[in-house]
Each structure stands twice: as structure tokens, then as C-alpha cells.
Design a protein around this motif. Sequence first.
Motif, PDB file in Angstrom:
ATOM      1  N   GLY A 122       0.828  -1.195   0.000  1.00  0.00           N
ATOM      2  CA  GLY A 122       0.000   0.000   0.000  1.00  0.00           C
ATOM      3  C   GLY A 122       0.864   1.247   0.000  1.00  0.00           C
ATOM      4  N   GLU A 123       0.213   2.393  -0.011  1.00  0.00           N
ATOM      5  CA  GLU A 123       0.935   3.658  -0.012  1.00  0.00           C
ATOM      6  C   GLU A 123       1.406   4.007   1.401  1.00  0.00           C
ATOM      7  OE1 GLU A 123      -0.805   6.495  -3.285  1.00  0.00           O
ATOM      8  OE2 GLU A 123      -2.487   5.524  -2.275  1.00  0.00           O
ATOM      9  N   LYS A 124       2.318   4.977   1.476  1.00  0.00           N
ATOM     10  CA  LYS A 124       2.881   5.353   2.779  1.00  0.00           C
ATOM     11  C   LYS A 124       1.840   5.965   3.711  1.00  0.00           C
ATOM     12  CE  LYS A 124       7.761   5.768   1.578  1.00  0.00           C
ATOM     13  NZ  LYS A 124       8.977   6.614   1.583  1.00  0.00           N
ATOM     14  N   LYS A 125       0.702   6.332   3.177  1.00  0.00           N
ATOM     15  CA  LYS A 125      -0.378   6.874   4.004  1.00  0.00           C
ATOM     16  C   LYS A 125      -1.152   5.766   4.733  1.00  0.00           C
ATOM     17  CE  LYS A 125      -3.843   6.770   0.303  1.00  0.00           C
ATOM     18  NZ  LYS A 125      -4.740   7.559  -0.564  1.00  0.00           N
ATOM     19  N   THR A 126      -0.819   4.501   4.474  1.00  0.00           N
ATOM     20  CA  THR A 126      -1.516   3.381   5.099  1.00  0.00           C
ATOM     21  C   THR A 126      -1.431   3.472   6.621  1.00  0.00           C
ATOM     22  OG1 THR A 126      -0.945   1.975   3.201  1.00  0.00           O
ATOM     23  CG2 THR A 126      -1.696   0.871   5.200  1.00  0.00           C
ATOM     24  N   PRO A 127      -2.546   3.361   7.326  1.00  0.00           N
ATOM     25  CA  PRO A 127      -2.525   3.439   8.800  1.00  0.00           C
ATOM     26  C   PRO A 127      -1.725   2.295   9.421  1.00  0.00           C
ATOM     27  CG  PRO A 127      -4.749   3.785   7.950  1.00  0.00           C
ATOM     28  CD  PRO A 127      -3.922   3.310   6.792  1.00  0.00           C
ATOM     29  N   ASP A 128      -1.078   2.584  10.545  1.00  0.00           N
ATOM     30  CA  ASP A 128      -0.228   1.607  11.224  1.00  0.00           C
ATOM     31  C   ASP A 128      -0.935   0.300  11.598  1.00  0.00           C
ATOM     32  OD1 ASP A 128       2.050   3.120  11.003  1.00  0.00           O
ATOM     33  OD2 ASP A 128       1.856   4.039  12.983  1.00  0.00           O
ATOM     34  N   PRO A 129      -2.206   0.328  12.044  1.00  0.00           N
ATOM     35  CA  PRO A 129      -2.845  -0.940  12.433  1.00  0.00           C
ATOM     36  C   PRO A 129      -2.843  -1.989  11.318  1.00  0.00           C
ATOM     37  CG  PRO A 129      -4.123   0.886  13.269  1.00  0.00           C
ATOM     38  CD  PRO A 129      -3.074   1.493  12.385  1.00  0.00           C
ATOM     39  N   PHE A 130      -3.066  -1.573  10.076  1.00  0.00           N
ATOM     40  CA  PHE A 130      -3.049  -2.529   8.958  1.00  0.00           C
ATOM     41  C   PHE A 130      -1.624  -3.007   8.697  1.00  0.00           C
ATOM     42  CE2 PHE A 130      -3.477  -3.154   4.121  1.00  0.00           C
ATOM     43  CZ  PHE A 130      -3.713  -4.504   4.274  1.00  0.00           C
ATOM     44  N   ILE A 131      -0.662  -2.100   8.786  1.00  0.00           N
ATOM     45  CA  ILE A 131       0.741  -2.456   8.540  1.00  0.00           C
ATOM     46  C   ILE A 131       1.209  -3.531   9.521  1.00  0.00           C
ATOM     47  CG2 ILE A 131       3.115  -1.591   8.669  1.00  0.00           C
ATOM     48  CD1 ILE A 131       2.067   1.082   7.570  1.00  0.00           C
ATOM     49  N   VAL A 132       0.970  -3.305  10.815  1.00  0.00           N
ATOM     50  CA  VAL A 132       1.475  -4.244  11.825  1.00  0.00           C
ATOM     51  C   VAL A 132       0.672  -5.538  11.858  1.00  0.00           C
ATOM     52  CG1 VAL A 132       2.409  -2.384  13.231  1.00  0.00           C
ATOM     53  CG2 VAL A 132       0.099  -3.231  13.700  1.00  0.00           C
ATOM     54  N   ALA A 133      -0.490  -5.566  11.219  1.00  0.00           N
ATOM     55  CA  ALA A 133      -1.281  -6.792  11.154  1.00  0.00           C
ATOM     56  C   ALA A 133      -0.727  -7.770  10.121  1.00  0.00           C
ATOM     57  CB  ALA A 133      -2.745  -6.473  10.837  1.00  0.00           C
ATOM     58  N   CYS A 134       0.176  -7.285   9.252  1.00  0.00           N
ATOM     59  CA  CYS A 134       0.771  -8.126   8.206  1.00  0.00           C
ATOM     60  C   CYS A 134       2.117  -8.677   8.665  1.00  0.00           C
ATOM     61  CB  CYS A 134       0.972  -7.305   6.923  1.00  0.00           C
ATOM     62  SG  CYS A 134      -0.537  -6.628   6.214  1.00  0.00           S
ATOM     63  N   ASP A 135       2.549  -9.775   8.046  1.00  0.00           N
ATOM     64  CA  ASP A 135       3.895 -10.291   8.300  1.00  0.00           C
ATOM     65  C   ASP A 135       4.942  -9.365   7.701  1.00  0.00           C
ATOM     66  OD1 ASP A 135       3.674 -13.070   9.583  1.00  0.00           O
ATOM     67  OD2 ASP A 135       2.238 -13.212   7.941  1.00  0.00           O
ATOM     68  N   LYS A 136       4.622  -8.820   6.539  1.00  0.00           N
ATOM     69  CA  LYS A 136       5.527  -7.885   5.853  1.00  0.00           C
ATOM     70  C   LYS A 136       4.666  -6.893   5.099  1.00  0.00           C
ATOM     71  CE  LYS A 136       9.255  -7.605   2.380  1.00  0.00           C
ATOM     72  NZ  LYS A 136      10.192  -6.815   3.209  1.00  0.00           N
ATOM     73  N   PHE A 137       5.067  -5.616   5.145  1.00  0.00           N
ATOM     74  CA  PHE A 137       4.318  -4.590   4.420  1.00  0.00           C
ATOM     75  C   PHE A 137       5.278  -3.808   3.537  1.00  0.00           C
ATOM     76  CE2 PHE A 137       1.918  -0.859   3.434  1.00  0.00           C
ATOM     77  CZ  PHE A 137       0.609  -1.309   3.393  1.00  0.00           C
ATOM     78  N   ILE A 138       4.926  -3.692   2.252  1.00  0.00           N
ATOM     79  CA  ILE A 138       5.775  -3.031   1.260  1.00  0.00           C
ATOM     80  C   ILE A 138       5.079  -1.770   0.780  1.00  0.00           C
ATOM     81  CG2 ILE A 138       6.937  -3.277  -0.971  1.00  0.00           C
ATOM     82  CD1 ILE A 138       5.922  -6.499   0.192  1.00  0.00           C
ATOM     83  N   TYR A 139       5.815  -0.661   0.812  1.00  0.00           N
ATOM     84  CA  TYR A 139       5.251   0.592   0.312  1.00  0.00           C
ATOM     85  C   TYR A 139       5.321   0.628  -1.210  1.00  0.00           C
ATOM     86  CZ  TYR A 139       5.331   2.469   5.067  1.00  0.00           C
ATOM     87  OH  TYR A 139       5.124   2.686   6.402  1.00  0.00           O
TER      88      TYR A 139
END
Length: 248
Positions: A122-139
Motif C-alpha cells: 500500500g501507499e505510505k499513508k496506510t494506517p499503522d494498524p493494517f501495517i502491523v497486522a501483516c507479516d511484511k508490508f511493502i510501500y
Amino acid sequence: MENDFKLAVLIDGDNIPSAYVKEMMEEIAKYGNPTIKRIYGDWTKPFLSKWKNLLLENAITPIQQYGYTTGKNATDSAMIIDAMDILYSEKVNGFCLVSSDSDFTRLATRLREAGMKVYGIGEKKTPDPFIVACDKFIYIEILESRGKESESSTATDKPARKSQVDKITPKVVRLIASTISDLADDDGWAFLGDVGSLLQKKQPNFDSRNYGFEKLTPLIDSIGKFEIDQRDSHRGKFKLIYVRNKKR
């Protein structure tokens, strides 16, 4: 990644730009074989027209989802229902959720509870809760930068496109230092591969490319607070890289 690690790629067409879908699919292929590729949206809307040719080129199946109520995102519900159907079909080993919407936080958590590997894009504007819910998050901005660099053939291990590169803050340095300490042997050395894996677990959106480096080694080397040691492997075919915190 083994070819038999199957991924379901589910794309939220409502809030993901189409310009770098080729780079996005190349990135996903690093983590597994995308056997299911679907994108969700109301294809009667003009703003989704940019996706149409790209879907054919990348074998992505469009799923029509009408917006039944003004102000409500029906795409989210359709993606979530499909994700659960795919989960129970037992046809994949993991999911790639492509969205910048925090509404998918619970879905990512539920899929991981079921033993699925979950990658987010997702984009860098993605909220932290969704980011930390993933094993890996790529901007997606990383992939955008890489796409433009490959066009100009100027990609290097040095920071490039400063407007797109995050600053290496003291917080980032402390994260790396503490991770090395967590894994260090009696002499303070830690295997870089293990350091990278633990960094990912601590902070799913940690990626050396966020700071302008293709790999973790040049990123750590650029900071100047860590020692790097290359050692021969047992078979001698490649080098093993170890790092440790410099003594004060």
C-alpha cells in the motif's frame, strides 16, 4: 521462495494506483507463486479505466462490485468475503492484500491466526494498524521509485531520489542496534540474515529500500555505528555476513 508456496493476490482497485502494477507483480513473485489474482471495484466508474489493459497484461481477474450505498465501500466487503472463501478452500499458503485501507486490519489478523502468511502492499499513508497486522508490508512508493530507476538505468546501492527516501532516524538506528544485541553471540556478532528476519517481525514495514538501499548490508554500513564481517560458508561457495554494534 519455493514455487509451491501459493499466494492469493487481492487488490483494492478503489485506492491503489495502477501505474506500477508490473513492478508490484514482480515484487509479489519474490514471496511466492500468485495463483489467484483478483482486483475489486466498480468497473462502471471512469477512474478505474486505467486498470483495464493492465489486467489483461498481468492476468488479473476483475471482480465487479457495485457501490450500493453512497459513502460505503462495498469493495472491502467483497474482498473480505472472497478472502475467507479462499482460506477455507485450502488452495493457497498465503495472501497478498493490496490496499492502503485500514479496514483490512481485522482480515489480515484473521488470516494470520489461521496460519497464513500475509503480505501487504500500500501507499505510505496506510494506517499503522493494517501495517502491523501483516507479516511484511511493502510501500508502493518503493516500487514506483524502482520502476523509474530501471527506466533510466541508474539504480545503485547509494540513496537515490531523495524525495522518495525516508531519513535514517535515531529511532531506526536504535531498532537495528537492539535487534543485533538480541541475536548476538558472546563476541557481539549476529548473522545478518537473522537480523533482517527479526527486524521484519518487530516492524513489518521495515525495508532497506525505504531508505534508498536495495539491500540491508549497505544500509547498515552507511550508518557508521556497526561493524560488518564477511565469512566463508562451510561449503565456501558464498560469503556469510555478520554484524555487531561498535564498541563505544
